[in-house]
Scaffold this motif. Structure first.
Motif: not given
Ligand SMILES: [Zn+2]
Length: 249
Positions: A62-66, A68-83
């Motif tokens: 959710l983007r804050k108009s003022s 300020g910090l945006d609010l992350l509501t979901e994060a679904q992993l696609v891939s990790r960085f793992r050399p």
């Protein structure tokens, strides 16, 4: 506030409270965003450890108009960085990607091409044999996408093009080329032999540089590395922190 969706790389995260984190994400569609991730420090929280450094995720925020910090509501992993294995150089190269994305892009300034270049670079770092070129390619793509690529096609002073039968150097303080005729002893410049200049241009072009087939002599690698580090330093305003760990790349 409408939820926005994108794909993003985690380029920084700091603990905010017992349970929450502030994450800086470089997203494909919105550029850099800083967001509060409530519950991100809980093992069984809503993000299920998707927010590790350099993880690639599908996000909703959710983007804050003022401002300020945006609010992350979901994060679904696609891939990790793992050399693979104990390849620390690849890990450092990844951290360097995060440093440049954070230091050289502005919040909410989208650069989808740069996003793709970053994803491709992180994947390529697993391959030891091309890491030096993958890194150069990413740095030059970043400079190109933010409009800070030095002009590699002619002398900054007299305008002589690189087709002319002249030798060129990289002029450090001006971040561009200078020809032999215009050079002064008091200018700091870095040697660029014609072969190195040609490779530099190829790595900086938007089209695929064919990294797998690109062969650099040790001398060319050294010349190009010095020029690219100088150009990145010029944009950042200070030498990149991670470069100290990437000597010889
Ligand atoms: Zn000149």
């Amino acid at each position: 506030m409408l939820p926005e969706k994108s794909e993003a790389l985690v380029i920084r995260h700091v603990d905010f409270s017992e349970t929450s984190k502030i994450v800086t994400l470089f997203s494909r569609d919105f550029g850099k965003i800083s967001a509060l991730a409530k519950g991100a420090r809980r093992l069984k929280g809503p993000f299920e450890a998707a927010l590790d450094l350099l993880s690639r995720c599908r996000i909703v925020f959710l983007r804050k108009s003022s401002g300020g910090l945006d609010l992350l509501t979901e994060a679904q992993l696609v891939s990790r960085f793992r050399p693979s294995g104990k390849n620390m150089v690849a890990v450092y190269a990844g951290w360097y990607v995060a440093e440049l994305l954070d230091g050289l892009t502005e919040p909410h300034d989208p650069h989808p091409v740069l996003y793709q270049e970053a994803v491709a670079a992180l994947e390529r770092f697993a391959d030891d044999s091309t890491l030096d070129r993958s890194l150069l390619r990413f740095e030059l793509s970043t400079l190109r996408e933010i409009g800070q690529l030095p002009a590699f096609d002619g002398c900054l002073v007299c305008g002589a093009t690189t087709d002319a039968n002249l030798t060129f150097s990289y002029w450090v303080s001006q971040s561009g080329l200078i020809c032999r005729n215009c050079r002064h002893d008091e200018f700091t410049h870095l040697t660029l032999t014609p072969g190195s200049l040609a490779i530099l241009k190829r790595l900086a072009a938007e089209e695929d540089a064919g990294i797998d087939r690109l062969v650099l002599s040790p001398q060319q690698q050294k010349e190009i590395r010095r020029v690219v580090t100088a150009a990145v330093t010029h944009c950042l305003g200070h030498p990149p922190k991670m470069m100290g760990y990437l000597k010889g790349q």
